[in-house]
Design a protein around this motif. Structure first.
Motif, mmCIF file in Angstrom:
data_model
loop_
_atom_site.group_PDB
_atom_site.id
_atom_site.type_symbol
_atom_site.label_atom_id
_atom_site.label_comp_id
_atom_site.label_asym_id
_atom_site.label_seq_id
_atom_site.Cartn_x
_atom_site.Cartn_y
_atom_site.Cartn_z
ATOM 1 N N ALA A 68 38.256 -49.896 -33.021
ATOM 2 C CA ALA A 68 38.709 -50.846 -33.912
ATOM 3 C C ALA A 68 39.174 -50.384 -35.226
ATOM 4 C CB ALA A 68 37.638 -51.790 -34.173
ATOM 5 N N LEU A 69 38.576 -49.397 -35.601
ATOM 6 C CA LEU A 69 38.756 -48.372 -36.715
ATOM 7 C C LEU A 69 40.133 -47.770 -36.531
ATOM 8 C CD1 LEU A 69 35.411 -46.951 -37.772
ATOM 9 C CD2 LEU A 69 36.638 -48.670 -38.906
ATOM 10 N N GLN A 72 42.984 -50.026 -37.029
ATOM 11 C CA GLN A 72 43.318 -50.494 -38.407
ATOM 12 C C GLN A 72 44.273 -49.367 -39.370
ATOM 13 O OE1 GLN A 72 39.800 -51.428 -40.475
ATOM 14 N NE2 GLN A 72 39.113 -52.452 -38.790
ATOM 15 N N GLY A 73 44.420 -48.151 -38.630
ATOM 16 C CA GLY A 73 45.180 -47.129 -39.037
ATOM 17 C C GLY A 73 44.347 -46.061 -39.800
ATOM 18 N N GLU A 75 43.769 -45.630 -42.970
ATOM 19 C CA GLU A 75 42.788 -45.746 -44.096
ATOM 20 C C GLU A 75 41.334 -45.598 -43.608
ATOM 21 O OE1 GLU A 75 44.115 -49.873 -42.807
ATOM 22 O OE2 GLU A 75 45.340 -47.978 -43.291
ATOM 23 N N THR A 76 41.190 -45.622 -42.227
ATOM 24 C CA THR A 76 39.751 -45.723 -41.642
ATOM 25 C C THR A 76 39.577 -44.201 -41.354
ATOM 26 O OG1 THR A 76 40.449 -46.220 -39.287
ATOM 27 C CG2 THR A 76 40.192 -48.223 -40.767
#
Length: 135
Positions: A68-69, A72-73, A75-76
């Motif tokens: 999932a992280l 998100q791209g 930024e994670t």
């Protein structure tokens, strides 16, 4: 690539691939004109990484969290790195425990190879504390 080819190339069953999609470990596949799953070849690298996480004992909930992280791209990245470092620490602790167990086994095997006396108890405690070293 179609789901059958993905299954063949990864060794995962069709049901596992669908399950991984459903829980978010695999991104949803594109669909072709016939509405069949059409996977990008890059999914092979991702599945290989998931297999390594599974082999090293990462709980599926943590694998889903990582996926999932990742989705998100960038930024994670820090959070993903922290999750992997935490898992690496657990893997290293397990490897260390296995090395200690291996040393006990090597000692026991050497004892059996080096003696023929019937009164020697090779199953006696090696005097190292802890359940990982019990004989």
């Amino acid at each position: 690539m179609k789901i059958g080819e993905l299954a063949r190339r990864t060794g995962l069953s069709l049901d596992t691939i669908r399950y991984y999609e459903r829980i978010g470990l695999l991104p949803p596949a594109d669909r072709n004109a016939a509405r069949q799953r059409d996977y990008d070849p890059s999914i092979l690298t991702w599945i290989a990484f998931l297999r390594r996480l599974k082999t090293t004992g990462m709980p599926i909930r943590d694998m889903v969290r990582y996926a999932a992280l990742r989705a998100q791209g960038e930024e994670t990245a820090a959070e993903r790195g922290a999750l992997l470092r935490q898992h690496r620490d657990a893997v290293q602790a397990h490897v260390d425990e296995l090395h200690a167990c291996l040393a006990v086994l090597d000692t026991k095997i050497a004892g059996y190879a080096g003696t023929t006396r019937e009164d020697v108890n090779h199953d006696a405690d090696d005097q190292r504390p802890g359940p990982a070293h019990d004989t």
